[in-house]
Scaffold this motif. Structure first.
Motif, PDB file in Angstrom:
ATOM      1  N   SER A  93       0.814  -1.195  -0.063  1.00 43.20           N
ATOM      2  CA  SER A  93       0.053   0.051   0.043  1.00 43.20           C
ATOM      3  C   SER A  93       0.977   1.248  -0.035  1.00 43.20           C
ATOM      4  CB  SER A  93      -0.704  -0.092   1.102  1.00 43.20           C
ATOM      5  OG  SER A  93      -1.590   1.077   1.333  1.00 43.20           O
ATOM      6  N   GLU A  95       1.005   5.088   0.626  1.00 45.94           N
ATOM      7  CA  GLU A  95       0.052   6.147   1.453  1.00 45.94           C
ATOM      8  C   GLU A  95       0.993   7.365   1.469  1.00 45.94           C
ATOM      9  OE1 GLU A  95      -1.288   4.678   4.941  1.00 45.94           O
ATOM     10  OE2 GLU A  95      -2.501   3.015   4.023  1.00 45.94           O
ATOM     11  N   GLU A 155     -13.388   7.578   2.100  1.00 51.81           N
ATOM     12  CA  GLU A 155     -12.159   6.946   2.638  1.00 51.81           C
ATOM     13  C   GLU A 155     -12.927   5.946   3.285  1.00 51.81           C
ATOM     14  OE1 GLU A 155      -8.779   7.477   5.768  1.00 51.81           O
ATOM     15  OE2 GLU A 155      -9.961   9.127   5.415  1.00 51.81           O
ATOM     16  N   GLN A 156     -14.220   5.941   3.787  1.00 52.26           N
ATOM     17  CA  GLN A 156     -14.797   4.722   4.721  1.00 52.26           C
ATOM     18  C   GLN A 156     -15.027   3.909   3.649  1.00 52.26           C
ATOM     19  OE1 GLN A 156     -14.833   4.197   8.148  1.00 52.26           O
ATOM     20  NE2 GLN A 156     -15.553   2.186   7.103  1.00 52.26           N
ATOM     21  N   SER A 158     -14.070   2.948   0.734  1.00 49.00           N
ATOM     22  CA  SER A 158     -12.769   2.264   0.286  1.00 49.00           C
ATOM     23  C   SER A 158     -12.423   1.161   1.227  1.00 49.00           C
ATOM     24  CB  SER A 158     -11.624   3.270  -0.131  1.00 49.00           C
ATOM     25  OG  SER A 158     -11.805   4.090  -1.090  1.00 49.00           O
ATOM     26  N   HIS A 159     -12.427   1.715   2.418  1.00 47.69           N
ATOM     27  CA  HIS A 159     -12.093   0.555   3.569  1.00 47.69           C
ATOM     28  C   HIS A 159     -13.270  -0.336   3.713  1.00 47.69           C
ATOM     29  CE1 HIS A 159      -8.527   2.693   5.128  1.00 47.69           C
ATOM     30  NE2 HIS A 159      -8.955   4.032   5.303  1.00 47.69           N
ATOM     31  N   ASP A 160     -14.168   0.077   3.572  1.00 48.20           N
ATOM     32  CA  ASP A 160     -15.381  -1.044   3.576  1.00 48.20           C
ATOM     33  C   ASP A 160     -15.405  -2.248   2.438  1.00 48.20           C
ATOM     34  OD1 ASP A 160     -16.393   0.204   5.767  1.00 48.20           O
ATOM     35  OD2 ASP A 160     -17.977   1.233   4.735  1.00 48.20           O
ATOM     36  N   ALA A 163     -12.302  -4.339   2.931  1.00 46.64           N
ATOM     37  CA  ALA A 163     -12.626  -5.291   3.898  1.00 46.64           C
ATOM     38  C   ALA A 163     -13.451  -6.432   3.621  1.00 46.64           C
ATOM     39  CB  ALA A 163     -13.442  -4.542   4.937  1.00 46.64           C
TER      40      ALA A 163
END
Length: 198
Positions: A93, A95, A155-156, A158-160, A163
């Motif tokens: 990743s 960042e 952002e959330q 993308s994380h979801d 996951a």
């Protein structure tokens, strides 16, 4: 050419970096292609990579050494006189520091290289004239969506989505975790705000 997927295990689980030197090491399209090949087949010699990329063995060896110096690849177990390479990490990743404009630009160039690589792979798959079995035709998805969201919501999201992939973790290196009938798949996910709306 028939190629066997090798289950060489990277020495490290994941890499998250904002290091400018590491970012610069990926600023070449062939290095991105080499990493993609190693991610796909587990390990390969410079000669095997040269065959797949159409490059010379010497050129591939040079880029493999550059990737090794930056920490992206490492030597796998020798196979007789062959000296294969493998990814040093299962996941990577990038960042960049959001306050470092140069690092943000570098990561954008690298990400664009990955998008171009995956777009070429996807185009080749979609235009292949060989028919797919019906169950696999239904499994292919190409879709786009527009969303109105805040930076935190994007952002959330993308994380979801990422996951959701965790339920498939480990299957690349441990074939016993794959259910009968499982094949290797690829997913390309992009999410970004429209610059003119920021």
């Amino acid at each position: 050419m028939t190629e066997t997927k090798r289950t060489s295990t990277p020495s490290q689980e994941s890499l998250t970096t904002s290091d400018p030197a590491m970012l610069r090491a990926l600023a070449h399209p062939l290095r991105i292609e080499i990493l993609a090949i190693l991610d796909e087949i587990g390990e390969a010699t410079a000669s095997e990579i040269a065959t797949r990329t159409g490059q010379t063995v010497a050129n591939c060896s040079f880029h493999l050494r550059s990737l090794e110096k930056a920490g992206y690849v490492e030597r796998a177990e020798p196979r007789g006189r062959e000296k294969p390479w493998r990814p040093a990490h299962r996941k990577r990743s990038i960042e960049p520091d959001p306050d470092d404009a140069t690092a943000v630009r570098q990561s954008g160039v690298i990400s664009a290289g990955y998008v171009q690589h995956e777009a070429a792979r996807l185009t080749e798959f979609l235009t292949d004239p060989r028919p797919l079995p019906p169950e696999w035709v239904r499994a292919v998805t190409v879709s786009t969506a527009g969303v109105w969201a805040t930076a935190a919501e994007m952002e959330q999201l993308s994380h979801d989505v990422l996951a959701l992939l965790e339920r498939f973790a480990g299957r690349s290196t441990d074939p016993t975790l794959r259910p009968e009938g499982a094949v290797r798949g690829h997913m390309l996910l992009t999410l970004n705000p429209e610059r003119d709306s920021i």
